[in-house]
Design a protein around this motif. Structure first.
Motif, short mmCIF file in Angstrom:
data_model
loop_
_atom_site.label_atom_id
_atom_site.label_comp_id
_atom_site.label_asym_id
_atom_site.label_seq_id
_atom_site.Cartn_x
_atom_site.Cartn_y
_atom_site.Cartn_z
N TRP A 34 0.86 -1.17 0.00
CA TRP A 34 0.00 0.00 0.00
C TRP A 34 0.91 1.23 0.00
CZ3 TRP A 34 0.43 2.51 4.91
CH2 TRP A 34 1.05 1.73 5.90
N GLU A 52 -7.20 -2.46 3.54
CA GLU A 52 -6.74 -1.27 4.23
C GLU A 52 -5.39 -1.54 4.89
OE1 GLU A 52 -8.17 1.80 4.30
OE2 GLU A 52 -9.51 0.95 2.79
N TYR A 61 -1.15 0.96 13.37
CA TYR A 61 -2.50 0.83 12.81
C TYR A 61 -3.31 -0.28 13.46
CZ TYR A 61 -1.18 3.99 8.95
OH TYR A 61 -0.80 5.06 8.19
N LYS A 112 -4.51 8.55 3.01
CA LYS A 112 -5.64 9.48 3.06
C LYS A 112 -5.22 10.90 3.47
CE LYS A 112 -8.92 6.36 2.33
NZ LYS A 112 -9.78 6.40 1.13
#
Length: 341
Positions: free
Chosen positions: A32, A69, A91, A190
């Motif tokens: 990611w 995610e 996270y 984000k």
């Protein structure tokens, strides 16, 4: 004679097919962050080339984006959705408390020194606690020292009070609490959008992200605390069943290019990215405020950061490991670290 020749030819053909099949073993790796981020642009591609070279082409690596995610990367590898992945420990609150040892403020070491020391100390002191059960660790590393990227100048700690600051979990959450900011949890990809839309006023991240996440476009001030506010820790890991499916020779080959070697590569890449990041900030007109030890703001921040290590020692006291000795060893090794010539 003709039958013998035909049989020999078929045998050779099947041998060739078997060899081709073996050479086509593909390690599907979930990733990611944007493609230009250091881990996707430098760290993982270099590791993939080493794996292919060490296994003589029998194992290749395919990178997969959009499998989940950022916080789900650990379970994606555990469940076999991908053969491996990398994840940021902050996270998944509560799962990897021992990794926070390297995140403590004021370590005074760069990412390479911290990463190599982190790998060795974790394996020496923490591995027995089983935080990574269900995964095979390939590397442990940190990004560069976390700093403040904001849309406003910071001249005193009071300038931060009540501001909406994105934090990435782990030690960052405790720092945010002590700074009296309004913490906003959000994954790295984000952040640009949140800053652009005014949802947040700033973030805590390494200066590399001025370039990596294009923060130079959506922030106007970068405040650099001398020894860094914190370090963010991450890991690279594989599914144990995938590893077991390989020959012992190929398993050994992958491990040779991983561990301390991959942790070092990771740290080096983040250090280089920090240099590029601050250069990008300056060239873009971002106001870079490099604090000095005697500055009033430096002293305020130092006071805020004091005692976080003690809080961590208390939190991990029931982990069954000598956390105090581990923290001391980590700090000493990181500060004494000498890069390979």
């Amino acid at each position: 004679m003709k039958k013998t020749a035909l049989s020999l030819g078929l045998a050779m053909a099947f041998t060739g097919l078997a060899s081709t099949s073996q050479a086509a073993t593909e390690l599907n790796f979930a990733t990611w962050m944007p493609p230009g981020h250091p881990i996707n642009a430098t760290i993982l591609p270099q590791w993939a080339k080493q794996i292919e070279a060490e296994t003589e082409g029998r194992v290749s690596v395919k990178f997969e984006y959009n499998l989940g995610e950022p916080g789900s990367m650990f379970s994606i590898a555990e469940d076999g959705v991908a053969d491996g992945a990398w994840g940021f420990h902050g996270y998944v609150p509560g799962r990897f408390p021992l990794t926070e040892a390297v995140e403590m403020p004021m370590l005074g070491a760069n990412a390479e020194a911290a990463s190599v020391s982190f790998w060795n100390v974790y394996n020496e002191y923490f591995a027995k606690a089983g935080e990574f059960d269900g995964l095979e660790l390939m590397a442990l590393c940190t990004h560069g020292q976390g700093q403040l990227h904001t849309k406003f100048p910071i001249n005193a700690l009071s300038d931060l009070k009540g501001k909406k600051i994105r934090v990435g979990g782990g030690v960052q959450s405790e720092i945010a609490k002590r700074m009296q900011v309004t913490p906003v949890a959000a994954p790295g990809p984000k952040i640009y959008e949140l800053l652009q839309q005014g949802v947040i006023d700033g973030i805590t991240m390494p200066q590399s992200e001025q370039r990596g996440l294009r923060l130079n476009e959506v922030t106007s001030h970068l405040t650099v605390y001398p020894s860094g506010l914190y370090l963010g820790s991450l890991s690279i890991f594989l599914n144990p069943e995938f590893m077991a499916s390989l020959s012992e020779e190929d398993q050994a080959a992958i491990r040779r290019v991983s561990g301390e070697n991959l942790s070092r590569t990771c740290g080096q890449a983040f250090d280089a990215a920090d240099e590029d990041g601050i250069k990008t900030a300056r060239e873009s007109g971002v106001n870079v405020n490099e604090l000095h030890p005697g500055d009033a703001l430096t002293q305020e921040l130092t006071t805020v950061l004091e005692g976080i290590d003690q809080a961590w020692l208390e939190k991990t006291s029931a982990s069954g490991v000598d956390n105090k000795a581990a923290l001391q060893a980590l700090r000493q090794r990181a500060r004494d670290y000498q890069p390979e010539s």
